[in-house]
Design a protein around this motif. Structure first.
Motif, PDB file in Angstrom:
ATOM      1  N   GLN C  85     -11.488  -6.718   1.022  1.00  0.00           N
ATOM      2  CA  GLN C  85     -11.366  -7.033  -0.405  1.00  0.00           C
ATOM      3  C   GLN C  85     -10.348  -6.121  -1.072  1.00  0.00           C
ATOM      4  N   MET C  86     -10.331  -4.878  -0.611  1.00  0.00           N
ATOM      5  CA  MET C  86      -9.384  -3.922  -1.181  1.00  0.00           C
ATOM      6  C   MET C  86      -7.950  -4.352  -0.876  1.00  0.00           C
ATOM      7  N   GLN C  87      -7.788  -4.927   0.329  1.00  0.00           N
ATOM      8  CA  GLN C  87      -6.449  -5.427   0.685  1.00  0.00           C
ATOM      9  C   GLN C  87      -5.953  -6.438  -0.324  1.00  0.00           C
ATOM     10  N   ALA C  88      -6.889  -7.246  -0.795  1.00  0.00           N
ATOM     11  CA  ALA C  88      -6.505  -8.275  -1.761  1.00  0.00           C
ATOM     12  C   ALA C  88      -6.091  -7.646  -3.086  1.00  0.00           C
ATOM     13  N   VAL C  89      -6.662  -6.487  -3.384  1.00  0.00           N
ATOM     14  CA  VAL C  89      -6.316  -5.817  -4.634  1.00  0.00           C
ATOM     15  C   VAL C  89      -4.949  -5.156  -4.537  1.00  0.00           C
ATOM     16  N   ARG C  90      -4.740  -4.472  -3.421  1.00  0.00           N
ATOM     17  CA  ARG C  90      -3.482  -3.758  -3.206  1.00  0.00           C
ATOM     18  C   ARG C  90      -2.309  -4.733  -3.183  1.00  0.00           C
ATOM     19  N   GLY C  91      -1.284  -4.356  -3.822  1.00  0.00           N
ATOM     20  CA  GLY C  91      -0.098  -5.214  -3.797  1.00  0.00           C
ATOM     21  C   GLY C  91      -0.202  -6.343  -4.778  1.00  0.00           C
ATOM     22  N   ASP C  92      -1.384  -6.947  -4.875  1.00  0.00           N
ATOM     23  CA  ASP C  92      -1.553  -8.064  -5.787  1.00  0.00           C
ATOM     24  C   ASP C  92      -1.847  -7.571  -7.201  1.00  0.00           C
ATOM     25  N   ARG C  93      -2.885  -6.730  -7.330  1.00  0.00           N
ATOM     26  CA  ARG C  93      -3.272  -6.289  -8.660  1.00  0.00           C
ATOM     27  C   ARG C  93      -2.775  -4.882  -8.969  1.00  0.00           C
ATOM     28  N   ILE C  94      -2.745  -4.039  -7.972  1.00  0.00           N
ATOM     29  CA  ILE C  94      -2.171  -2.706  -8.175  1.00  0.00           C
ATOM     30  C   ILE C  94      -0.988  -2.567  -7.226  1.00  0.00           C
ATOM     31  N   ALA C  95       0.129  -2.179  -7.734  1.00  0.00           N
ATOM     32  CA  ALA C  95       1.276  -1.948  -6.863  1.00  0.00           C
ATOM     33  C   ALA C  95       1.710  -0.508  -7.011  1.00  0.00           C
ATOM     34  N   MET C  96       2.394  -0.043  -5.982  1.00  0.00           N
ATOM     35  CA  MET C  96       2.719   1.376  -6.017  1.00  0.00           C
ATOM     36  C   MET C  96       4.186   1.598  -5.677  1.00  0.00           C
ATOM     37  N   VAL C  97       4.782   2.548  -6.389  1.00  0.00           N
ATOM     38  CA  VAL C  97       6.159   2.978  -6.099  1.00  0.00           C
ATOM     39  C   VAL C  97       6.085   4.422  -5.645  1.00  0.00           C
ATOM     40  N   PHE C  98       6.682   4.694  -4.486  1.00  0.00           N
ATOM     41  CA  PHE C  98       6.547   6.038  -3.936  1.00  0.00           C
ATOM     42  C   PHE C  98       7.769   6.902  -4.234  1.00  0.00           C
ATOM     43  N   GLN C  99       7.596   8.187  -3.921  1.00  0.00           N
ATOM     44  CA  GLN C  99       8.626   9.149  -4.280  1.00  0.00           C
ATOM     45  C   GLN C  99       9.925   8.981  -3.509  1.00  0.00           C
ATOM     46  N   ASP C 100       9.790   8.913  -2.174  1.00  0.00           N
ATOM     47  CA  ASP C 100      11.009   8.902  -1.358  1.00  0.00           C
ATOM     48  C   ASP C 100      11.288   7.479  -0.898  1.00  0.00           C
ATOM     49  N   PRO C 101      12.196   6.801  -1.572  1.00  0.00           N
ATOM     50  CA  PRO C 101      12.362   5.379  -1.259  1.00  0.00           C
ATOM     51  C   PRO C 101      12.910   5.147   0.144  1.00  0.00           C
ATOM     52  N   LEU C 102      13.614   6.101   0.702  1.00  0.00           N
ATOM     53  CA  LEU C 102      14.176   5.862   2.035  1.00  0.00           C
ATOM     54  C   LEU C 102      13.083   5.823   3.087  1.00  0.00           C
ATOM     55  N   SER C 103      12.245   6.842   3.093  1.00  0.00           N
ATOM     56  CA  SER C 103      11.219   6.867   4.132  1.00  0.00           C
ATOM     57  C   SER C 103      10.108   5.869   3.834  1.00  0.00           C
ATOM     58  N   SER C 104      10.047   5.405   2.600  1.00  0.00           N
ATOM     59  CA  SER C 104       8.996   4.446   2.257  1.00  0.00           C
ATOM     60  C   SER C 104       9.388   3.011   2.589  1.00  0.00           C
ATOM     61  N   LEU C 105      10.624   2.838   2.988  1.00  0.00           N
ATOM     62  CA  LEU C 105      11.054   1.501   3.402  1.00  0.00           C
ATOM     63  C   LEU C 105      11.219   1.509   4.917  1.00  0.00           C
TER      64      LEU C 105
END
Lengths: 324, 332, 280, 560, 285
Positions: C85-105
């Motif tokens: 159920q949490m998977q359904a929340v993540r990305g859909d209802r709460i999204a996150m932007v991380f600090q280091d965009p290079l390693s986060s991609l």
């Protein structure tokens, strides 16, 4: 034969820690804490104990042989049956109070004495080869990594060449072509000659990383010479890598020496060597498995012990670095 | 890309040339005069001179080496007159012992070595990666520790000890397997498999152990990457995270190492082939060493080095294909 | 705001690790609300527990971390949700932007694939083409020029600021209720930082999503957030509206922090620091 | 026939493994209950490949046995089951040669209906051509006896370079005449050497016969994979009526090469499938114990030694320049321990003479006796004391890096330690061993090696080459003792000149004893053979010199 | 005006860049392009710019950590390039560098004492008063507990570690300290302390700073003069107040505009509230 340095190297490269970031800003763990962590590790303790036994065996070989009553070269015709092709008389290849591990078929030499003396060969060659390899690997790795450019290119090419070389074939060919005297020294040299690039490659990589760090620039800005930077600033940061790599290299060299002796180009007879004993036990293993079993087990356990020990030291060193 | 390829090819040529030169010098300097060996037991100094002239051994070293190199690419001739022998490129010379062309000797043995190598490689790759994945999934649990124990054992057992033990147990004592013979696949696939099973096992066990550890370490490390966290933050299912974001980066380095190991193996598994009496390139090497048959030793050494170097290059190219960071230059 | 209920309601949130040396709590009994469409800034120096807080909300804490307390998103208690159920929340209802965009991609996939990934994960029966269109749209919304072409590029082909835009685009495809941005500009140059901050503000305006901005930079947070939470070593030191916290800080620690910030347009003199550093 | 091999180790290994032959004693009892039947495929499991398919090149026990299957000469050694298997009998020739009064011209007449495997007839021209190949500098590296006996100009370099052989006449298609350098009463034995065989005129240049065969014998080559496999099939043009010796029962032969000795033994013992049709060389010492099992024991065949393993002592170096010291060595060596180290009583006998019992001309004596052959250290010490060496000395012993020889050397080391003599082993790689010890400037104080006669019908090639002082050369020397005694040299010439070969053999026995009184060497062992043919193999009469493969057959060709 | 302590004229540094992409050719990349600057005794010159602007390369050129492609550097009237041996050592003593990442710039395997005395050891200079006492004195000067001289860098916090870096620079009594992003990695409260320390030391010792930074607010607090770099060139330089108050170059203006600020009215309110609180507290006392 497994020429283990390749595997180590492969692991070092992808397995993470030693190549990772050796000089991460962590406090050096105190020796006592490391020792405690080590002593808690039952496998590590057991392996060290076995290695210690072999070392003591090697050191005390003349004494032990005195106790058991048979020298490593002494024939005992009474212990073998000439009519059965020289098969040892009695159970388990002639195991008994007289010959603790039985005797060699054909000539009745005492296997215990030969194992004990064989330990000398295994340990000496493996340790010397490790020492020589480490020195070469560290020095060339440091120099290549630190100076970069043309120096690096030359050293890297040489390493590439040595690693591309079918070392085993070559070792056998060279060893069999060379005169037999000083075979042990020759073994050490030949093994190290092909062994150092594996350590050097890792040292080089780490040196290149370390070189980027500002303390190197800082030392340079303070007037340190290249030699001072390499040996006083960078080298201390490689200590755990070197310890881990060398511990993991020892079993490879134990195996290599035994393998070369197995193939008949190792130490010269009648000097006993485990690999050679295994080779001569091949025709006999169906009728006299003990002859194969003793050197086989001693060798396997020694290699295993060093491998496990190296593995544990690596883990402990890593966890020491990972914990802040 | 082309430039990269050219550079790579040049580097490869340099390494191979070094291998050639090194081997040639060592055998040239160290070896007893092959002419004396060839000449046999009723030899005269004139006969020796004639043989030396035939083999070109009377030439200065540089000329000899050059002839050897040109023989590799353009072929060469041995002897003169009615007895002259044409050796077509790639000419590795003739065996001193059997007078067979070395190239043919190697080619005849290559199928056996390839069978041994391919089978072992498949076995260790499958077993190693599978065990490594299992170990990574069960990190810290019993299965992980059990596999760790197995891999340490696998890495430690000298392969001739393993080979002899297996043969004693499975063939001599239990009689489950035959004494390995190089049965061609086409002749009897079942027998082929049974005969090669032991050599494959022996050869693959050490590498399988190493691959297990590599896979485990890589997977665990990759799972800690920031992009895996990103993937999870996107709400991807664990399966998808594993498949797309953990496995591919974790297995890429293994592909590269596999390429090199496999290439090294193709050049002959000397000990395994010798112990099991399989007539592959490795055994050829061992045999020719005992007979001091220099052209054959040279040939096998060169082949092995060639395979490793080519393997390295293939791996590099493969890596380029797999890793976009290398494939596509940076835009900035 | 029609709905009085806060978008996010955090109560007694505690994150701890059990180590050989004993239990360590990195977030202690944290509580705050985020109004629908509001922007909350969580400020603190390193080790304050601000990033752990964001991961706790996402349910992405590292192995071995224990989370207690309550996190309610729009009335739904997240801490008791099953992983699926949490998977359904993540990305859909709460999204996150991380600090280091290079390693986060992920370096192995094109940015388009990675942007569309969330969309495909949360919507069934999405074709490749649709997903690609979504990705292009998202990239256009974060003002990446030539999006139709660049959608097929790999992360390493983008500059730092552009990568962060990609990360933000990734959050947009699902129109989340809440965006958590963890130090989104720390690795960026000041001019790029300004653009990204503008972008975040724009998106918030356009979508009405709530924003949690986690940063160590008081000046940044003052420009973006309407509510502020100040944290120090896992403790909530102070919270309130931005104006209140900046103009009338209650806690000494907040005052000290504000004093220490070098100003670009304030008087020059000794920076007032009240903290004394004791060697560990 | 096999001289000590200065050449490849392959040769020795092959010689050791490939055994066959008949050794006078007919113990064919056990296994050979059934008689061989025509047909089937006979298999041979062996470790080393044959040296050369070309008989002008190859010359060792293993390959000689193989040549007998595919090549025919004017004369040949008798069948393995003959009364005197050492005897020389006619093959392509109607009868043995006729010598002229002065012994310098030998004439032979060919049988009718002789053909190569391609159907071409074999005439005196093909024989002359084939024999003259022995003079080719590159190809003629096999047996030296043709060149040693037949007259040819010094610059004659074989048919490819110099054309027809000036010392061989072919007055007609069926007659061939040889002109000798000097009288040689044993010339029939020379023509039984493997390189005295016919080839089509002009064939065999360069590397043609490296991978191919033009057969004159009952079989011809089907496949040859060097180092792994040789397959022979019937030569359809071989006419059994022209061949009194070869039986050629099997339809085909398969030689499986490159197997480990232990593996061969295991396979023979297991005897699964086609292995029931297999034969091989000597079994390994380790296998002997397992051959006690009744079902295996009845398959076992044994063969006597044709070679002598000895330790040569360099009489040019002190203290081996003293005959007492050399005699002391003969006393001190523990031949019982050597025997065990070499595989025990089934595989080796202590040697006391230079000529082995199975070679014609052997005389039984033991000049240096000891109880149980275990050595007599007291006697040895006495002798050493007589020359003031009772406190011992040390010397270097050259040995080959090969397990059995190492074991033998270690045994000598142990035995001589009892008389204070310290032996340092100089292990030399197999590939260079014979070259080293055959070079007087490189040889050490002593060396272990073996010696076999070139033909077993007399001891003339057994003792003289080892002690003839005139044969000492800078390279390829066989007189390891470097003894050059005028008395010995004169005796050699005297016996060699005898045309009554039986009388000569009696003299060779005496000569052996005379030589041993000077003790230039210490005979160590006669290494015998124990063999285990497959269950289905019949008429297998192994021989440690050369097993006669042409008389073997399968009991049931359909089996296996 | 006296001659400057440091004068760099027309500095150029080119790097060879490996070709990228298909058939990329090795290209030369100009990291520093005709940079000239002066640093006078006792003053702080700040070099500001964004990443890739060439400011750190300039610093390294001046510290002679890398060689220039062209241009000259004079220190106290002497050409720095020509220095060798003893003179170079002397220069190494006169010019010291403090780096950005304190952990990276301190050898993790060395103790504070070894780190701090290393410059003297490398320059083969005697350590006044012995290593232990010398270290203690330096540690005190930078505000560290002298009893911790036997510790390793990892046992210190970031701010403390940076103080060790400063102490090391002080060990050789330099005339110029190049501070390369020396405070950017630190938390704001610690940053303030270190800035204060740097200023205090300058007051006490009178040396000059070449202060490399990307944070304009920090620069404004510490610099006397400012030079703004963009793409390898100095686009604007001058006195601090002039550059910050009246930027001439569009890039400088853009840079200044982008700096995030706490709203001035909130700051003003806070100061009012602070004053009020203090008054209340004093009154209460």
């Amino acid at each position: 034969m497994t020429f283990t340095p390749t595997e180590l190297e492969a692991e070092g490269a992808a397995g993470g820690e030693p190549t990772g970031d050796p000089a991460s800003a962590r406090p050096p763990r105190s020796g006592r804490r490391l020792a405690r962590a080590f002593l808690r590790d039952r496998a590590a303790v057991a392996c060290s104990a076995y290695i210690l036994v072999v070392v003591l065996m090697a050191l005390a070989a003349p004494l032990l042989v005195e106790l058991s009553g048979h020298g490593p070269l002494e024939f005992d015709q009474a212990a073998v049956d000439s009519d059965l092709g020289g098969l040892p008389i009695g159970w388990g290849g002639g195991i008994g109070a007289d010959h603790w591990f039985g005797v060699e078929p054909g000539n009745g030499r005492d296997i215990f004495a030969r194992i004990v003396y064989g330990a000398r060969v295994s340990m000496t060659i493996a340790l010397l080869a490790t020492a020589l390899t480490s020195v070469l690997g560290v020095v060339f790795g440091l120099v290549a990594g630190y100076f970069g450019g043309r120096v690096d290119m030359v050293i890297s090419r040489v390493m590439e060449f040595l690693m591309a070389f079918p070392a085993l074939i070559f070792m056998i060919a060279v060893l069999s072509a060379l005169p037999a005297e000083n075979r042990q020294a020759l073994l050490v040299v030949v093994i190290s000659f092909f062994g150092w690039p594996y350590l050097a490659r890792i040292v080089r990589g780490q040196t290149m990383t370390l070189k980027q760090r500002e303390f190197v620039e800082s030392a340079k800005a303070s007037g340190a010479s290249s030699a001072q930077i390499i040996f006083k600033e960078i080298l201390p940061n490689l200590s755990s890598t070197i310890i881990v790599m060398t511990t993991l290299a020892v079993p490879g060299y134990v195996g290599t020496e035994a393998g070369l002796s197995f193939l008949g180009v190792g130490v010269v007879p009648p000097t006993p060597s485990w690999g050679q004993m295994i080779a001569s036990s091949v025709p006999w293993y169906a009728v006299d498995p003990a002859y194969f079993l003793f050197p086989g087990a001693f060798l396997f356990l020694l290699v295993l012990s060093f491998t496990v020990l190296g593995d544990r030291i690596k883990k402990i060193a890593e966890s020491g670095e990972a914990r802040s | 890309m082309i430039r990269f390829l050219v550079n790579r090819l040049l580097g490869m040529a340099v390494v191979l040339l070094l291998v050639c030169l090194f081997t040639y010098v060592i055998f040239f300097v160290l070896s007893p005069d092959p002419a004396v060996q060839i000449c046999g037991k009723n030899c005269t100094p004139e006969a020796i001179d004639r043989i030396r002239a035939n083999l070109g051994l009377d030439e200065p070293f540089r000329t000899q080496f050059w002839t050897f190199l040109t023989g590799l690419f353009a072929g060469r001739a041995y002897g003169t007159g009615a007895n002259a022998i044409e050796c077509a490129a790639p000419c590795l010379g003739y065996s001193f012992q059997t007078s067979q062309p070395v190239t043919d000797m190697i080619l005849q043995r290559l199928p056996v070595s390839a069978t041994v190598a391919v089978g072992a490689a498949v076995l260790w790759l499958l077993a190693g990666v599978a065990a490594g994945l299992l170990s990574a999934v069960k990190e810290g649990r019993f299965a992980d520790r059990f596999i760790a124990g197995l891999t340490l054992t696998g890495m430690s057992v000298p392969n001739y000890v393993l080979a002899l033990s297996l043969q004693f147990l499975l063939v001599v004592t239990l009689g489950w397997l035959p004494f390995p013979q190089a049965v061609p696949f086409a002749e009897d696939p079942g027998q082929w498999f049974l005969n090669f099973l032991m050599p494959w096992t022996v050869l693959s066990i050490g590498a399988a152990a190493v691959y297990t550890r590599l896979t485990r370490a890589n997977v665990i490390e990759t799972l800690q990457e920031n992009y895996v966290r990103t993937a999870r933050a996107k709400g991807l299912s664990p399966g998808l995270v594993w498949r797309r974001h953990a496995l591919r980066p974790a297995l890429t380095p293994i592909v590269t190492i596999f390429g090199m190991d496999f290439a090294g193996l193709l050049g002959g598994a000397l000990i395994t082939e010798t112990v099991f009496g399989l007539n592959g390139v490795g055994k050829l090497a061992a045999d020719s060493i005992t007979k001091n048959d220099q052209p054959v030793i040279m040939g096998v050494t060169l082949l092995a080095a060639f395979l490793v170097v080519v393997g390295n290059m293939v791996v590099d190219l493969l890596y380029t294909a797999i890793d976009p960071r290398v494939r596509v230059g940076s835009a900035t | 705001m029609t709905d009085q209920r806060p978008l996010l309601r955090v109560r007694d949130l505690t994150v701890g690790f059990t180590t050989a040396a004993g239990r360590v709590e990195v977030v202690k009994r944290l509580g705050f609300d985020l109004a629908r469409g509001g922007a909350l800034g969580i400020v603190g120096e390193s080790g304050s527990g601000k990033s752990m807080t964001s991961l706790a909300i996402m349910g992405l804490l590292p192995k071995g971390a224990e989370r207690t307390g309550s996190i309610e998103l729009d009335g739904t208690e997240l801490t008791t949700l099953r992983e699926r159920q949490m998977q359904a929340v993540r990305g859909d209802r709460i999204a996150m932007v991380f600090q280091d965009p290079l390693s986060s991609l992920n370096p192995y996939y094109t940015v388009g694939t990675q942007i569309a990934e969330a969309y495909r994960a949360h919507r069934t029966g999405v074709t490749r083409r649709q997903a690609r269109k979504v990705a292009i749209e998202a990239m256009e919304r974060v003002h990446i020029k030539d999006a139709a072409r660049r959608v097929d590029h790999y992360p390493h082909q983008f500059s730092g600021g552009m990568r962060q835009r990609v990360m933000i685009a990734m959050t947009l495809s699902m129109e989340p209720d809440l965006i958590i941005a963890d130090e989104p500009t720390t690795a960026l140059d000041v001019t790029v930082q300004a653009q990204i901050l503008d972008l975040l503000a724009e998106i918030r305006r356009d979508t009405g999503a709530g924003l949690i901005l986690i940063t160590h930079d008081l000046a940044v947070v003052s420009e973006v957030a309407d509510h502020i939470v100040v944290m120090r070593e896992g403790d909530l030191v102070e919270q309130g509206t931005a104006e209140q916290v900046f103009s009338d800080p209650r806690a000494d620690y907040t005052r000290m922090l504000l004093d220490a910030v070098p100003r670009i347009d304030d008087e020059i003199g000794l920076l007032r620091t009240t903290a004394t550093e004791e060697p560990r | 026939m096999l001289k000590k091999l200065t050449r490849a180790p392959a040769v020795l290994v092959a010689a050791a493994l490939l055994l066959t032959g008949c050794n006078g004693q007919n113990d064919a009892g056990g296994a050979a209950g059934d008689d061989p039947v025509s047909g089937g495929t006979m298999r041979m499991l062996q470790n080393a490949d044959f040296s050369y398919l070309d008989p002008a090149r190859g010359w060792d026990g293993g390959v000689n046995a193989f040549y007998r299957l595919v090549y025919r000469g004017l004369t040949m050694q008798a069948a393995g089951d003959a009364e005197d298997p050492n005897a020389i009998v006619p093959d392509l020739a109607e009868s043995l040669g006729t010598a002229s009064e002065d012994g310098l011209t030998w004439t032979y007449t060919l049988k009718d209906g002789l053909k190569f495997d391609n159907g071409d007839p074999i005439t005196s021209a093909e024989l002359e051509f084939g024999i003259s190949r022995a003079w080719d500098p590159e190809i003629g590296i096999g047996s030296p006896w043709l060149r040693n006996t037949i007259e040819a100009p010094a610059d004659y370099a074989g048919p490819y370079q110099s054309g027809d052989h000036p010392g061989i006449e072919t007055p007609d298609e069926k007659t061939i005449v040889f002109h000798l350098i000097a009288p040689f009463p044993e010339f029939d034995s020379v023509l039984a050497q493997p390189n005295a065989v016919p080839f089509p005129v002009g064939s065999g240049a360069g590397d043609e016969f490296i991978n191919d065969i033009i057969a004159s014998g009952p079989y011809t080559l089907e496949t040859y994979t060097p180092g792994s496999l040789i397959k022979l099939v019937r030569n359809e043009h071989w006419d059994p009526d022209t061949d009194d010796v070869r039986k050629a029962y099997p339809d085909a032969w398969e030689f499986e090469i490159g197997l480990d000795g232990a593996t061969i033994d295991e396979r023979l013992m297991a005897g699964q499938g086609a292995d029931a049709n297999a034969i091989s060389g000597r079994v390994q010492p380790a296998t002997l114990a397992r051959l006690q099992a009744p079902d295996l024991a009845e398959r076992v065949e044994t063969a006597d030694a044709y070679c002598t393993t000895y330790m040569g002592m360099n009489t040019t170096k002190a203290p081996f320049d003293k005959v007492e010291v050399r005699q002391a060595m003969n006393y001190a060596i523990d031949r019982a321990s050597l025997q065990t180290a070499s595989g025990g009583s089934q595989l080796a006998d202590p040697a006391t003479t230079i000529t082995p019992p199975s070679v014609n001309g052997h005389k039984d004596f033991d000049l240096y006796p000891s109880e149980g052959n275990a050595g007599d250290p007291e006697k040895a010490l006495e002798l050493l004391a007589s020359v003031g060496l009772q406190d011992g000395f040390s010397f270097t012993l050259d040995i080959r890096s090969q397990p059995t020889m190492q074991a033998q050397a270690e045994s000598i080391q142990q035995a001589l330690a009892k008389i204070n003599v310290e032996v340092e082993l100089n292990v030399i790689d197999t590939s260079t061993y014979y070259e080293t010890i055959g070079t007087p400037s490189q040889q050490s104080d002593a060396a272990i090696t073996g010696w076999c006669p070139d033909w077993a019908s007399s001891a003339s090639t057994m003792v003289p080459p080892l002690v003839d002082g005139r044969l000492i050369t800078d390279k390829g020397n066989n007189n390891l003792a470097q003894i050059d005694d005028p008395g010995i040299n004169a005796r050699i010439d005297e016996i060699k000149a005898m045309t009554d070969l039986d009388a000569a053999n009696v003299e060779w026995g005496e000569f052996d004893e005379e030589v041993m009184a000077l003790a230039p060497m210490a005979p160590l062992l006669w290494e015998k053979g124990v063999f285990l043919p497959g269950e289905n193999v019949a008429n297998y009469i192994p021989n440690t010199s050369m097993t006669d493969l042409t008389i073997i057959g399968l009991k049931d060709p359909s089996a296996g | 005006m006296t001659a400057p302590l440091l004068r760099a004229t027309g500095l150029v540094k080119e790097f060879t860049v490996r070709g990228t992409g298909l058939l990329g050719r090795a290209a030369r990349f100009r990291a520093v392009d005709d940079v000239s600057l002066d640093v006078h005794a006792g003053e702080t010159l700040a070099l500001v710019g964004e990443s890739g602007s060439g400011k750190s390369t300039t610093a390294r050129l001046i510290a002679r950590l890398i060689d220039t492609t062209s241009g000259t550097i004079e220190f106290a009237g002497r050409d720095v390039h020509a220095l060798t041996g003893k003179d170079l050592h002397a220069y190494r003593g006169d010019v010291q560098v403090v780096f950005q990442d304190p952990y990276s710039s301190l050898n993790p395997k060395h103790t504070v004492e070894r780190i701090v005395t290393a410059p003297l050891v490398y320059q083969k200079r005697p350590i006044p008063g012995g290593a232990r006492a010398f270290t203690r004195e330096l540690m005190e000067r930078v505000g560290l507990d002298p009893d911790h001289s036997g510790r390793f860098p990892a046992q210190f916090s970031g701010g403390q570690a940076q103080r060790i870096g400063i102490a090391r620079a002080l060990a050789v009594s330099p005339k110029l300290i190049i501070a390369d992003e020396a405070v950017s990695a630190l938390d704001v409260s610690v940053q303030a302390q270190v800035i204060n320390l740097l200023r205090r030391l300058q007051d006490e010792e009178g040396f000059s700073y070449l202060f490399i930074a990307h944070d304009l607010a920090v620069v404004r607090q510490i610099a006397h003069r400012v030079a703004v770099m963009n793409a390898g060139r100095i686009v604007e330089s001058g006195d601090r107040d002039q550059v910050f108050g009246d930027p001439q170059d569009p890039y400088t203006r853009r840079l200044l505009a982008a700096v995030p600020r706490i709203r001035p009215e909130w700051d003003a309110a806070r100061r009012r509230n602070e004053r009020a609180r203090r008054t209340v507290e004093e009154a209460a006392r």
